[in-house]
Write a protein that holds these residues in place. Structure first.
Motif, mmCIF file in Angstrom:
data_model
loop_
_atom_site.group_PDB
_atom_site.id
_atom_site.type_symbol
_atom_site.label_atom_id
_atom_site.label_comp_id
_atom_site.label_asym_id
_atom_site.label_seq_id
_atom_site.Cartn_x
_atom_site.Cartn_y
_atom_site.Cartn_z
ATOM 1 N N ALA A 220 -1.985 -18.141 -4.802
ATOM 2 C CA ALA A 220 -3.192 -17.865 -3.606
ATOM 3 C C ALA A 220 -4.322 -16.788 -4.598
ATOM 4 N N HIS A 221 -4.522 -16.010 -3.267
ATOM 5 C CA HIS A 221 -5.833 -14.909 -3.706
ATOM 6 C C HIS A 221 -5.360 -13.432 -3.191
ATOM 7 N N ARG A 222 -5.478 -12.569 -4.153
ATOM 8 C CA ARG A 222 -4.876 -11.929 -4.297
ATOM 9 C C ARG A 222 -4.976 -10.150 -3.229
ATOM 10 N N GLU A 223 -5.954 -10.923 -2.698
ATOM 11 C CA GLU A 223 -6.702 -10.005 -1.561
ATOM 12 C C GLU A 223 -5.954 -10.522 0.104
ATOM 13 N N THR A 224 -4.772 -11.223 -0.096
ATOM 14 C CA THR A 224 -4.587 -11.664 1.098
ATOM 15 C C THR A 224 -3.323 -11.162 1.534
ATOM 16 N N ASP A 225 -3.112 -10.759 0.013
ATOM 17 C CA ASP A 225 -1.558 -9.839 0.874
ATOM 18 C C ASP A 225 -1.472 -8.480 0.926
ATOM 19 N N LEU A 226 -2.871 -8.087 0.673
ATOM 20 C CA LEU A 226 -3.303 -6.759 0.778
ATOM 21 C C LEU A 226 -3.375 -6.371 2.408
ATOM 22 N N ALA A 227 -4.311 -7.757 2.395
ATOM 23 C CA ALA A 227 -4.743 -7.899 3.664
ATOM 24 C C ALA A 227 -3.668 -7.678 4.796
ATOM 25 N N ASN A 228 -2.605 -8.385 4.819
ATOM 26 C CA ASN A 228 -1.484 -8.681 5.276
ATOM 27 C C ASN A 228 -0.948 -7.506 5.435
ATOM 28 N N LEU A 229 -0.958 -6.476 4.442
ATOM 29 C CA LEU A 229 -0.306 -4.681 4.441
ATOM 30 C C LEU A 229 -0.951 -3.810 5.586
ATOM 31 N N HIS A 230 -2.532 -4.262 6.641
ATOM 32 C CA HIS A 230 -2.777 -3.797 7.364
ATOM 33 C C HIS A 230 -2.273 -4.598 8.822
ATOM 34 N N LEU A 231 -1.646 -5.311 8.809
ATOM 35 C CA LEU A 231 -0.932 -5.869 10.258
ATOM 36 C C LEU A 231 -0.017 -4.872 10.543
ATOM 37 N N PHE A 232 -0.359 -5.064 11.995
ATOM 38 C CA PHE A 232 1.651 -4.902 13.021
ATOM 39 C C PHE A 232 1.437 -3.150 12.773
ATOM 40 N N GLY A 233 0.554 -2.590 12.659
ATOM 41 C CA GLY A 233 1.232 -0.757 12.310
ATOM 42 C C GLY A 233 0.531 -0.939 11.122
ATOM 43 N N GLY A 234 0.380 -1.518 10.361
ATOM 44 C CA GLY A 234 0.304 -1.425 9.124
ATOM 45 C C GLY A 234 1.250 -0.646 8.262
ATOM 46 N N ALA A 235 1.838 -0.461 6.622
ATOM 47 C CA ALA A 235 2.465 -0.259 6.108
ATOM 48 C C ALA A 235 2.180 1.073 6.206
ATOM 49 N N LEU A 251 -10.361 -4.117 -6.522
ATOM 50 C CA LEU A 251 -10.257 -4.816 -5.869
ATOM 51 C C LEU A 251 -11.887 -5.058 -6.345
ATOM 52 N N ALA A 252 -12.152 -6.475 -5.569
ATOM 53 C CA ALA A 252 -13.927 -6.830 -6.012
ATOM 54 C C ALA A 252 -14.518 -6.014 -4.889
ATOM 55 N N MET A 253 -15.863 -5.610 -4.966
ATOM 56 C CA MET A 253 -16.553 -4.954 -4.170
ATOM 57 C C MET A 253 -16.881 -5.992 -2.774
ATOM 58 N N GLY A 254 -16.813 -5.182 -2.036
ATOM 59 C CA GLY A 254 -16.888 -5.452 -0.583
ATOM 60 C C GLY A 254 -15.093 -5.688 -0.076
ATOM 61 N N TRP A 255 -14.317 -5.590 -0.736
ATOM 62 C CA TRP A 255 -13.097 -6.326 0.531
ATOM 63 C C TRP A 255 -12.583 -6.047 1.487
ATOM 64 N N PRO A 256 -12.869 -4.965 1.521
ATOM 65 C CA PRO A 256 -12.436 -4.204 2.930
ATOM 66 C C PRO A 256 -13.312 -5.272 4.246
ATOM 67 N N ALA A 257 -14.203 -5.581 4.281
ATOM 68 C CA ALA A 257 -14.541 -6.424 5.011
ATOM 69 C C ALA A 257 -13.733 -7.763 5.589
ATOM 70 N N ARG A 258 -13.585 -7.862 4.036
ATOM 71 C CA ARG A 258 -12.502 -9.192 3.639
ATOM 72 C C ARG A 258 -11.417 -9.600 4.687
ATOM 73 N N VAL A 259 -10.504 -8.660 3.893
ATOM 74 C CA VAL A 259 -9.373 -8.214 5.594
ATOM 75 C C VAL A 259 -9.580 -9.563 6.318
ATOM 76 N N PRO A 260 -10.239 -8.590 7.877
ATOM 77 C CA PRO A 260 -10.074 -10.069 8.908
ATOM 78 C C PRO A 260 -10.045 -11.782 8.317
ATOM 79 N N LEU A 261 -10.731 -12.201 7.433
ATOM 80 C CA LEU A 261 -11.002 -13.239 6.844
ATOM 81 C C LEU A 261 -9.429 -13.426 6.132
ATOM 82 N N HIS A 262 -9.292 -12.647 5.308
ATOM 83 C CA HIS A 262 -7.503 -13.223 4.828
ATOM 84 C C HIS A 262 -6.688 -12.940 5.746
ATOM 85 N N GLN A 263 -6.432 -11.974 6.719
ATOM 86 C CA GLN A 263 -5.298 -12.195 7.998
ATOM 87 C C GLN A 263 -5.257 -13.556 9.246
ATOM 88 N N LEU A 264 -6.100 -13.640 8.883
ATOM 89 C CA LEU A 264 -6.240 -15.201 9.201
ATOM 90 C C LEU A 264 -5.316 -15.966 10.036
#
Length: 293
Positions: A220-235, A251-264
């Protein structure tokens, strides 16, 4: 039964449990499996998971075992898998302690190394599960946006509609994300990922060693793992995890803006499996995802 005997005869563990030859202590194990601590004759302990009633879905524990082995082959920190049977799975017991910044940095570097291990395709070589639900791991060449929309968003959107967890306006918002993905280029190659890396799937050991558990492992896309670390209070110590990760595998530029996409994806899994309690989180993630395009 001691650990040496168990290693030689893992298939005997269910019989020993049935006849109460092993001390079994219930522990918290999440919303899907029944979890327990098994204490063997040599004093060692295992973490065991079984299906709450009757037989598990076909391939359920095999999928988890395959994922654990696949991640371990890439050097990920995984508790040792001692028993993998159709009706149960058992791993080495890990004594936990509060997370520390040092442990968080170790996790960041370990995830970077894991994600630097390529996967042949998106998906995986075995049928998957995520929580209690099937996960379509049919190998897919990509690109990532098309695969993510077709195999990771739409199936769980449909299930969330079927169980009444999402409203028509919610569905429209997610459909707009899917449409945006259809018109998005993607050149990120598939990495080996944990696939279900919300903070509860990290064990923090007393020696500052982090461990990954309960994977839905996949290419999968590696950003998805990192985005999910932010969920449910965050690691815990998430800033240390991400800083250490970036030092090893930026990570590629702009990755924080893509966190919600990967969490979906994972949030839609929750509405599909557990209902409308997660509806607001899905809507928030879909709104954030649309702003990222």
């Amino acid at each position: 039964m001691d650990q040496a005997y168990l290693r030689a005869h893992p298939e005997h563990l269910p019989t020993f449990l049935t006849h109460q030859r092993i001390r079994e202590t219930p522990v918290g194990g999440g919303n899907v499996s029944t979890a327990s601590r098994l204490t063997l004759d040599d004093g060692s302990s295992l973490f065991a998971k079984t299906w709450p009633a009757g037989e598990p879905p076909e391939g359920f524990f095999e999928a988890e075992a395959n994922g654990l082995r696949w991640l371990a082959d890439a050097g990920a920190p995984i508790p040792e898998l001692l028993v993998a049977l159709p009706q149960m799975i058992a791993l080495d017991w890990i004594d936990t302690a509060p997370a520390t910044p040092r442990a968080a940095e170790r996790l960041g570097r370990a995830l970077a190394a894991l994600h630097d291990t390529p996967a042949e395709t998106f998906g995986a070589p075995w049928p998957g599960f995520i929580g209690p639900l099937p996960l379509d791991n049919t190998p897919h060449p990509g690109p990532w946006p098309a695969w993510f929309a077709e195999h990771r968003l739409l199936p769980y959107l449909k299930a969330s509609v079927d169980n009444g967890a999402l409203t028509p306006s919610d569905v429209d918002r997610v459909d707009r994300v899917v449409d945006k993905l259809a018109h998005t280029a993607g050149d990120e190659p598939p990495s080996r990922t944990h696939g279900d890396l919300w903070p509860g799937n990290i064990l923090w050991a007393a020696d500052d060693q982090p461990y990954l558990i309960d994977p839905a492992a996949q290419g999968a896309h590696r950003e998805t793992d990192l985005a999910n670390l932010h969920l449910f209070g965050g690691a815990p110590h998430l800033d240390h995890i991400l800083s250490a990760y970036q030092e090893v595998h930026p990570l590629a530029m702009g990755w924080p803006a893509r966190v919600p996409l990967h969490q979906l994806h994972l949030l839609l899994v929750h509405t599909a499996a557990f209902g409308a309690a997660y509806r607001t989180a899905v809507v928030t993630a879909a709104t954030g995802a649309l702003q990222a395009f």
